[in-house]
Design an enzyme around this catalytic site. Structure first.
Site, PDB file in Angstrom:
ATOM      1  CG  HIS A 249      -2.325  -0.283   0.965  1.00  0.00           C
ATOM      2  ND1 HIS A 249      -2.788  -1.567   0.818  1.00  0.00           N
ATOM      3  CD2 HIS A 249      -3.404   0.525   0.810  1.00  0.00           C
ATOM      4  CE1 HIS A 249      -4.097  -1.544   0.589  1.00  0.00           C
ATOM      5  NE2 HIS A 249      -4.487  -0.277   0.574  1.00  0.00           N
TER       6      HIS A 249
ATOM      7  CB  SER B  34       0.312  -2.205   6.109  1.00  0.00           C
ATOM      8  OG  SER B  34       0.802  -1.028   6.720  1.00  0.00           O
TER       9      SER B  34
ATOM     10  CE1 TYR C 254      -8.258  -3.332   0.638  1.00  0.00           C
ATOM     11  CE2 TYR C 254      -9.951  -1.667   0.366  1.00  0.00           C
ATOM     12  CZ  TYR C 254      -8.684  -2.030   0.758  1.00  0.00           C
ATOM     13  OH  TYR C 254      -7.829  -1.094   1.264  1.00  0.00           O
TER      14      TYR C 254
ATOM     15  CG  ASP D  45       6.144  22.510  -7.028  1.00  0.00           C
ATOM     16  OD1 ASP D  45       6.495  21.743  -7.949  1.00  0.00           O
ATOM     17  OD2 ASP D  45       5.197  23.312  -7.160  1.00  0.00           O
TER      18      ASP D  45
ATOM     19  CB  THR E 297      11.123  21.674  -2.075  1.00  0.00           C
ATOM     20  OG1 THR E 297      10.443  20.921  -3.089  1.00  0.00           O
ATOM     21  CG2 THR E 297      12.469  22.144  -2.587  1.00  0.00           C
TER      22      THR E 297
END
Length: 732
Positions: free
Chosen positions: A251, A302, A528, A661, A666
């Protein structure tokens, strides 16, 4: 004394042995030469083994980094307020002279049906029928930190402030532009594959569900998550690398639900590192080498490898329902491996990058053979699944269970729901019935043992709450089969699907030991996909399997059909299936237009509110705050930047941009204040390898203002004082 003869005659035996020795030596030399130049050929035979035509492309697809909810944690209060890293679309085109396929991995939570349809429409205008639903795969990396608002179904609009054109158009245009670039860059090239395993970078967040799978099945695998990494290396005919595709199941939630900045998370950081490595001296998003890191069967996987703990006690959460004695599921959070979410993103992203780089360097097994693409639309609410010779079952109208509202250990819900609920709650069921209506008995029975919280398949105002028509798709590149999965498959679901597709491809003898890889979050999002056994436990993943307990069985059946058609070369005989809707009306939008910007009295936009220090050391953080406008007023921000970090070049007497950016170093924070005023704080985390010298930081933006009766948007910029970066804390 007679002299010794200078030579003598050899016997017939000796002559024969000498000849045999010479022949053996020649054979050995030949074998060694062949081994030194050997390339492993895979896949269906190709008549001439001609090189593929290959094109790669990358394009910025970052949307407005302000006020729009971030897509992933389903929290309307988690709105964008700056940029951590930019989002990119990375396209890979392969052509064998007869067919063409395109794989695109996008730094986005998931591909929505509306996003895919918009992209296909745009490609139809540009290229006709060259890029179609059957040969184009769009896959999301599953970052939870991209702007939401690009769905056409009501459930997603409710949590995303509606359907937001300012969100979806940068995605559409960025994806199409990446394909445009790849299309223009198509040239002869070759593909090589390599595979390995990556440990210490993933954790199963629902082990209780996983353990409900049959023991004999679990015993076939060492881990309860897939550690496999697959890399495809793309080169030109000179062997120079032009791109890379990698798949790994984890994930992209290292950036947690407290984050407010747009971010590509761990998988995006892996792409960033690989591209910076290969495009030396280029700013992020520039350079010809394209590195795509794609999602896979990450449903129960995870990156928070320290596991879940109760935040108020430090003790492990309850194993069965991931809750804490005090605070419930909201207190149960998974952490790690870093000290904070930025550190964890860095560690996991670097781990994935390092393994992919290693496999890229080792990739010598060439992929050859023809291309195929098989696609169907399926009504997933009514698929009959043959479970044995005598019995059939069916999928269901979409519905979400009570445990859906509990969230996961990567981001729990706010209310008193818990994972593993197989019975409803009278309080919440009563509220549901009063507001939305009670689920029909047929839907409740079909989803058993799921206690239904939202019967989304029976909710159609102002538009359907969930999709009925779903894409199933497989593309094959030689013997590499990419299975486009329309959601988040759990570890074991993915293993079963890979095995089923592999069996079908091998059944006709056209494929020998095919490599099957799952590309998750592809083409449309359907939450899911658990196994039937995991569904019975009804943790978050099972409660979010919206088409019922036989969802995986239906997908196995449909993908087997696609694989069989490819193996038998009968793709053209596949029925298309019912096309999905493209809603033109009732697309709600709850996001008001940004108001006029105001600067503080006696100030202008771009003025510095908090100045930099004169000197910083390598490794320190520079911070500066400007008077700012609302970033939404900057419109399409693709290929632009709100931030530059610049170094003074004494040789040319000019300033050179070293960071934007899009850079990892940064951070652009936007803070909305009162009276329509706002500030922008820019941080530069100085790398330890940053050259010593003179620097400055610029902020660029736009502000909305009134001129008479007109409302105008004007650019502004602000610049810091010059400061020095040194190797020590003292002025040098």
């Amino acid at each position: 004394m007679a002299s010794l003869p200078l030579c003598r005659r050899f016997s017939a035996c000796e002559t024969t042995l000498a000849v045999l020795f010479v022949i053996a030596a020649l054979v050995n030399v030949t074998l060694i030469s062949l081994m030194a130049t050997w390339k492993t050929r895979t896949g269906p035979p190709s008549p001439q083994d001609k090189p593929y035509l290959i094109g790669v492309g990358r394009a910025d697809c970052t949307g407005p980094p302000a006020e729009i909810p971030l897509m992933g944690y389903a929290n309307p209060e988690q709105t964008a307020a700056g940029i951590h890293t930019r989002l990119y679309s990375r396209a890979f085109i392969i052509d064998d002279g007869r067919r063409r396929v395109v794989f695109v991995t996008v730094d986005v939570g998931m591909i929505s049906q509306r996003l895919r349809l918009e992209v296909l429409r745009a490609l139809q205008v540009k290229y006709g029928d060259l890029y179609r639903q059957e040969n184009l795969v769009l896959s999301g990396t599953h970052t939870h930190c991209g702007p939401a608002g690009y769905f056409q179904y009501t459930l997603f609009m409710v949590t995303s402030k509606g359907f937001i054109k300012a969100s979806i158009m940068p995605l559409v245009n960025g994806i199409v532009k990446s394909i445009d670039i790849a299309h223009r860059n198509v040239n002869p090239g070759r593909i090589y594959r390599s595979r390995g395993e990556l440990e210490h970078s993933s954790l199963n967040r629902s082990p209780h569900s996983y353990l409900n799978n049959p023991k004999e099945e679990r015993d076939r695998y060492q881990w309860n998550t897939d550690k496999k990494v697959l890399v495809l290396k793309f080169t030109d005919l000179d062997g120079d690398g032009i791109g890379m595709l990698s798949w790994f199941a984890v994930h992209a939630v290292s950036m947690n639900y407290t984050n407010r900045m747009v971010s590509s998370d761990n998988m995006g950081y892996a792409s960033y590192l690989m591209e910076q490595d290969k495009n030396r001296g280029q700013l992020p998003g520039q350079g010809g080498f394209v590195a795509g890191f794609s999602s896979s069967n990450l449903g129960d996987v995870s990156p928070n490898t320290r596991g879940p703990r109760c935040m108020n006690t430090g003790l492990p959460c309850d194993y069965l329902n991931s809750s804490c004695p005090v605070g419930g599921t909201k207190m149960c959070k998974a952490f790690g491996p870093g000290d904070d979410m930025f550190d964890s993103t860095r560690i996991i992203g670097h781990n994935v990058y390092r393994k992919a780089k290693e496999l890229y360097a080792m990739a010598v097994e060439e992929v050859v053979g023809s291309l195929q693409a098989a696609h169907q639309w399926v009504n997933m609410t009514d698929v009959t699944v043959q479970i044995n010779d005598t019995h059939t079952v069916s999928t269901c109208k979409p519905a979400l269970g009570h445990s859906f509202a509990a969230g996961t250990t990567d981001g729990g819900g706010d209310l008193n729901f818990t994972q593993g609920a197989v019975e409803g709650d009278p309080f919440w069921d009563g509220i549901r019935d009063a507001l939305l209506g009670e689920p029909s008995s047929q839907t409740q029975e079909c989803h058993h043992p799921k206690p239904i919280l939202f019967s989304t398949g029976e909710m159609n105002w102002p538009l359907p709450w969930h999709p009925q028509i779903v894409d199933v798709q497989i593309i094959t590149i030689g013997s590499v089969a990419v299975v486009a999965v329309p959601g988040e498959m759990t570890t074991m679901s993915g293993r079963r699907l890979r095995e089923a597709v592999k069996q079908e491809l091998e059944s006709e003898g056209a494929f020998k030991d095919p490599e099957v890889v799952l590309a998750g979050l592809s083409n449309i999002y359907t939450h899911y996909i658990t196994t039937y056994e995991e569904y019975q436990v009804q943790r978050y993943e099972g409660a979010s399997t919206i088409y019922g307990p036989h969802t995986l069985g239906a997908y196995l059946q449909k993908y087997r059909g696609l694989a069989r058609a490819i193996a038998q070369d009968k793709v053209s005989e596949l029925p298309l299936g019912p096309p999905p809707p493209f809603f033109e009306k009732n697309l709600i939008s709850l996001l008001p237009a940004p108001p006029v910007d105001r600067a503080p009295e006696n100030s202008s936009f771009g003025d510095v509110l908090q100045q930099v220090y004169p000197v910083y050391r390598q490794g320190e953080v520079v911070s500066i705050t400007f008077v700012a406008g609302n970033p939404r007023n900057s419109g399409d921000i693709r290929d632009k930047t709100f931030v530059t970090v610049e170094i003074y070049d004494n040789r040319t007497n000019s300033w050179e941009i070293v960071h934007t950016d899009a850079s990892w170093e940064t951070r652009f924070h936007w803070l909305k204040g009162s009276n329509q005023q706002s500030n922008a704080t820019i941080e530069w985390h100085i790398p330890f390898v940053a050259p010593c010298g003179s620097y400055r930081i610029k902020h660029l933006g736009h502000y909305k203002h009134r001129a008479g009766w007109q409302t105008l948007v004007s650019p502004y910029e602000g610049t810091s004082d010059v400061f020095r970066v040194t190797g020590s804390s003292y002025w040098q």
